[in-house]
Design an enzyme around this catalytic site. Structure first.
Site, PDB file in Angstrom:
ATOM      1  CD  GLN A   1      31.200   4.422  28.278  1.00  0.00           C
ATOM      2  OE1 GLN A   1      31.748   3.794  28.705  1.00  0.00           O
ATOM      3  NE2 GLN A   1      30.364   4.260  27.463  1.00  0.00           N
TER       4      GLN A   1
ATOM      5  CG  HIS B   1      30.356   3.152  33.619  1.00  0.00           C
ATOM      6  ND1 HIS B   1      29.888   1.966  33.603  1.00  0.00           N
ATOM      7  CD2 HIS B   1      30.830   3.386  32.561  1.00  0.00           C
ATOM      8  CE1 HIS B   1      30.104   1.558  32.769  1.00  0.00           C
ATOM      9  NE2 HIS B   1      30.003   2.036  31.711  1.00  0.00           N
TER      10      HIS B   1
ATOM     11  CD  GLU C   1      37.369   0.909  29.307  1.00  0.00           C
ATOM     12  OE1 GLU C   1      36.939   0.298  29.921  1.00  0.00           O
ATOM     13  OE2 GLU C   1      37.091   1.796  30.146  1.00  0.00           O
ATOM     14  CG  HIS C   2      35.005   2.893  25.873  1.00  0.00           C
ATOM     15  ND1 HIS C   2      35.538   2.780  27.545  1.00  0.00           N
ATOM     16  CD2 HIS C   2      34.523   1.786  25.134  1.00  0.00           C
ATOM     17  CE1 HIS C   2      34.759   1.690  28.014  1.00  0.00           C
ATOM     18  NE2 HIS C   2      34.441   0.788  26.837  1.00  0.00           N
TER      19      HIS C   2
ATOM     20  CG  ASP D   1      29.862  -0.361  27.415  1.00  0.00           C
ATOM     21  OD1 ASP D   1      30.902  -0.042  27.318  1.00  0.00           O
ATOM     22  OD2 ASP D   1      29.078   1.210  28.098  1.00  0.00           O
TER      23      ASP D   1
ATOM     24  CG  HIS E   1      72.084 -28.657  24.167  1.00  0.00           C
ATOM     25  ND1 HIS E   1      72.310 -28.215  25.008  1.00  0.00           N
ATOM     26  CD2 HIS E   1      70.352 -28.021  23.675  1.00  0.00           C
ATOM     27  CE1 HIS E   1      71.494 -28.021  26.792  1.00  0.00           C
ATOM     28  NE2 HIS E   1      70.854 -27.371  25.169  1.00  0.00           N
TER      29      HIS E   1
END
Length: 438
Positions: free
Chosen positions: A263, A266, A332-333, A366, A425
């Site tokens: 990761q 990235h 996230e992960h 992924d 109403h």
């Protein structure tokens, strides 16, 4: 390379954890000013603004913003058999995983003659963004497009930045992935300008506004989503990727290190965090990182990411504290490598996606797990979910009462409407039981 954060001897509260969590100091609000200017230019000037931004930011001029069909066909025809097979495998699995996310319609009988139908209605049109910076992401085409298709969206547009290396065209693998999925409306535009173009349309390109914008990107894409939110729906303000690993002494250091590095590859701003109750494991993982990182293709990027304030090896007293840390972080992960995986996963409340055991690395998610890799970052997993078919669906209730069923609750409606000083109403109900002759 990677720092150690020792939290042993304490049991921080949730608020204390939030102050201790290693995070990037990314100010989306500052980026929002830039994004707002880029979007305003697109609204005012249309395709000329997109061309100016492509020239300045992507070093591309005189390109086709609306991608001709033949460019997609060419990219598809030039796709290697091996890559095509890999993409098609991922497509098939993500389609299966996404199909499970579409809720069934449910009809509820509230009383005799009174029914409510709960249905899920797709939005009409979506704009899907695929980044094109440090890496090429045909997998993000798959992750964005398939949930929208499964949800039943009729109109799908896709955008990715033009590439100077390809004469101003979108990267051919991204185009080929779009072709495999039958996406014909594709735009070579990137960044905040692309998000604005989707949200507000570009008449001189024939680009109609969309209802929902999704897809990952850099901080300016995240900021642009914040700017247009309210005019359109968004998935989340996805920023640099994150991985958090909970591990104990039973974990294999080489696997944990490899997953942290994967990761970090990235982006220099990517976050990689290990939380463990084993000092021996942390030491072994640090040694494996030093050994493996230097041999990876993007060693400098990995070193920068793992050496940043956003990455750390976190020592805690026990796995319960590790779970508390993770839930406060909202990664996230999340990978879990312990002898108690089945028990620990039941205690996890906040995570974009969870990966259990030695043979379920984030890399699998992924590409080919069948799950979606467009996930909330920067703690947004505390209140939002990853991209899925549900992102493009809206729950709608269809209510139908007959005369007898309405009459049963008419007096109650009168009482409530009078109490709220909204007597009309109640009148709207009473008139249905009044003879037209009276």
């Amino acid at each position: 390379m990677i720092r150690t954060l020792d939290l042993r001897g304490s049991r921080p509260s949730r608020a204390e954890f939030l102050s201790l969590i290693p995070r990037n100091a990314i100010d989306v609000d500052v980026a929002s000013e830039v994004a707002r200017d880029l979007i305003s230019a697109v609204i005012a000037e249309g395709s000329s603004a997109l061309r100016e931004q492509a020239d300045r930011l992507d070093k591309v001029t005189d390109h086709n913003i609306r991608v001709p069909a033949e460019h997609i066909s060419e990219a598809l025809s030039e796709l290697s058999p091996e890559l095509r097979d890999s993409l098609e495998t991922a497509i098939a699995r993500v389609r299966l995983g996404s199909a499970a996310q579409v809720p069934a319609s449910v009809e509820t009988t509230v009383a005799p003659g009174a029914r409510i139908l709960q249905r899920w209605q797709p939005v009409e049109r979506v704009g899907l963004y695929v980044p094109g910076g440090k890496a090429v992401y045909p997998s993000s085409v798959i992750m964005n497009v398939i949930p929208a298709q499964v949800a039943g969206v009729n109109s799908i547009a896709l955008a990715s930045p033009p590439q100077a290396a390809f004469g101003g065209r979108i990267h051919p693998t991204i185009l080929a992935a779009a072709g495999l999925l039958g996406i014909a409306e594709v735009y070579a535009m990137g960044g905040a300008g692309a998000i604005g173009a989707f949200a507000y349309g570009v008449p001189d390109l024939g680009l109609e506004p969309v209802n929902v914008v999704t897809g990952p990107g850099n901080v300016y894409v995240a900021a642009a989503k914040r700017v247009v939110r309210g005019s359109v729906g968004i998935d989340s303000e996805a920023g640099p990727t994150e991985i958090l690993v909970i591990a104990d002494s039973s974990a294999q250091p080489r696997l944990v290190a490899a997953d942290l590095i994967s990761q970090a590859e990235h982006d220099e701003l990517a976050s990689a965090v290990l939380v463990t109750d084993s000092e021996e494991l942390a030491t072994a993982v640090a040694a494996e990182i030093d050994l493996q990182a230097s041999g990876t293709a993007h060693a400098q990027r990995v070193h920068t990411s793992l050496g940043g304030v956003q990455s750390a090896l976190v020592l805690v007293d026990d796995l319960d504290v590790a779970v508390d840390f993770s839930n406060a972080y909202g990664p996230e992960h999340l990978e879990i490598h312990t002898s108690q995986n089945a028990e620990l996963v039941t205690k996890i409340t906040n995570a974009g996606a969870i990966f259990l055991g030695d043979f379920t690395p984030v890399s699998l998610g992924d590409y080919s797990a069948g799950s979606n890799h467009v996930l909330p970052t920067a703690g947004q997993a505390l209140f939002s979910s990853g991209l899925g078919a549900y992102t493009f669906l809206r729950p709608q209730q269809i209510i139908e009462y007959n005369k007898e069923a309405l009459n049963e609750v008419a007096q109650g409606i009168r009482v409530l409407s009078n109490d709220e000083d909204l007597p009309a109403h109640g009148d709207a109900v009473d008139i249905r039981f009044r003879s037209e002759d009276n």
